[in-house]
Each structure stands twice: as C-alpha cells, then as structure tokens.
Motif scaffolding. Sequence first.
Motif, PDB file in Angstrom:
ATOM      1  N   PHE A  71       0.850  -1.064   0.001  1.00  8.99           N
ATOM      2  CA  PHE A  71      -0.075  -0.001  -0.090  1.00  8.99           C
ATOM      3  C   PHE A  71       0.673   1.239   0.015  1.00  8.99           C
ATOM      4  O   PHE A  71       0.535   2.229  -0.483  1.00  8.99           O
ATOM      5  CB  PHE A  71      -1.028  -0.073   1.254  1.00  8.99           C
ATOM      6  CG  PHE A  71      -2.298  -0.782   1.200  1.00  8.99           C
ATOM      7  CD1 PHE A  71      -3.278  -0.118   0.147  1.00  8.99           C
ATOM      8  CD2 PHE A  71      -2.266  -1.948   1.379  1.00  8.99           C
ATOM      9  CE1 PHE A  71      -4.429  -0.833   0.248  1.00  8.99           C
ATOM     10  CE2 PHE A  71      -3.383  -2.708   1.268  1.00  8.99           C
ATOM     11  CZ  PHE A  71      -4.622  -2.389   0.519  1.00  8.99           C
ATOM     12  N   ALA A 105      -5.575   2.189  -5.892  1.00  7.22           N
ATOM     13  CA  ALA A 105      -6.473   1.589  -4.930  1.00  7.22           C
ATOM     14  C   ALA A 105      -7.775   1.342  -5.475  1.00  7.22           C
ATOM     15  O   ALA A 105      -8.267   0.307  -5.231  1.00  7.22           O
ATOM     16  CB  ALA A 105      -6.678   2.528  -3.791  1.00  7.22           C
ATOM     17  N   MET A 113       1.647   2.378  -3.503  1.00  7.02           N
ATOM     18  CA  MET A 113       0.422   3.164  -4.199  1.00  7.02           C
ATOM     19  C   MET A 113       0.559   4.493  -4.036  1.00  7.02           C
ATOM     20  O   MET A 113       0.189   5.320  -3.072  1.00  7.02           O
ATOM     21  CB  MET A 113      -0.985   2.541  -3.858  1.00  7.02           C
ATOM     22  CG  MET A 113      -1.166   1.309  -3.874  1.00  7.02           C
ATOM     23  SD  MET A 113      -2.821   0.514  -3.511  1.00  7.02           S
ATOM     24  CE  MET A 113      -2.590  -1.171  -3.955  1.00  7.02           C
TER      25      MET A 113
END
Length: 228
Positions: free
Chosen positions: A108, A117, A111
């Motif tokens: 994550f 996402a 990103m």
Amino acid sequence: MGEIHWTEIVFGAATFVVLTIYHIHWVYQVRRTPLQTYRGVTKHLQRVWVESVITEKRDMLSVQTLRNWIMASSFLASTAMIIGLGLLSFLFKPDHISEIPFDPSLIFSRMKTLFMAKLMVLMVHFFFAFFSFTLSIRYMNQINFMINVPIDCDPMLSPELIANTLDTGMVHYTMGMRAFYLSVVATLWLFGPVWMFLGSLVMVVVLYKLDHSCALEYSTARCDIKTR
C-alpha cells in the motif's frame, strides 16, 4: 496517496450504504417471501427438477443440464481470472515486479495515487468472481455423481441432500454473477465518485428487476411427479 477529496468519502460511503441496504433487503425477502424472488423460485424449481430426474430416471437430461452450467461457470471463471490478472499486471508495472514485497503494508505504501487503490478494488471483484465460479463447478461435478446413484444403493443420498448440494452450487454461481454486476460500479469509480454513486442507483434498479418475480404466482402451484 495525497489528500483525498471529500467527494470520494461522501459518495463512496453513500454507494456502500445504497448497495448494502438493497442486498440486506434482498436477503430478507429471500428468507421471508422466497417465491417472490427469482432466487427462491429457482431454489423451488431445483428441488422439483431433482425429484423428477431421480424418480423418472432422466440420466441424460441431468448430465446435459449440469454440463451446460459447468461450461458457463468455466467460461465466466476464465474471464474473471484474465481480467483480474490483467489488472494485476497493470497495478504492478513490469519494472517493479522484482521489487514486490510480501508485506501488505509495504504494497500500500507504493500506491502513489487513489487510482491504484480503485484498480485494486476492481481486481478483488474479479478474483472473488473467479473463486465463486470455481466453487460452483466443484459442486456441480459432485451433483453429476450424486444424482445418478440409485437411492437403494445409499439411503443417505436423498433427493433433499442432492437438492441442497445443487443449491449450494447455485449460490456460488449467483455470488460470482453478483461480483460481475458490482464490478460495473467499481469501474465507474475510476471516472469519479459521482459516476460511481449514480451507477449504484442504476444498478439497484437493474438488480431489483433481475431479483424479483412479482408477476409469478407460486402460492397455489402444484407439481405431481409420477413414475413411469
């Protein structure tokens, strides 16, 4: 990921609430008034079909019918996997594949935008559809053996058990199709939260038409199955 615009939060939450309320209402209707929904009508007809096949020994009919369901599930599972892997390859670009960590928190952290996402949410939809359709194939294959075994050979293999197993397979098939439908809303999210919210409203109307069978009346329906 940067600052998230307020529309993403407001319309995202509104979309989640709309879809959740509809599905809670749908599940409630399936449990309380099943014959007013196509899910309940299908479950009823599946039991009648199983009893008819076993009683009248329609072996070829059962094999051909289940084969059609397996072929449809196989095609949809393959489609879902191809789309999911395509999104995965886009999510992690080739020059970063060798650096993909196993820690989800690190994934994550890589990103950079909310767009990534959104793609990941869309990818989850298709992977969920893949597993649902493969589970449906699993139960359909079991039915192929169960429905052709004479009841005298195994009294525990009752039409009720076979119908319940068939219904479990159909539940997974329905969940896979539902994931395909909801992926449309997730795709609209790529173009903006407002489009996603409007798409969820349209999707609820479409699903209501697909899920309800108000025009069908089964309260007085009877089916007398006779042996030859």
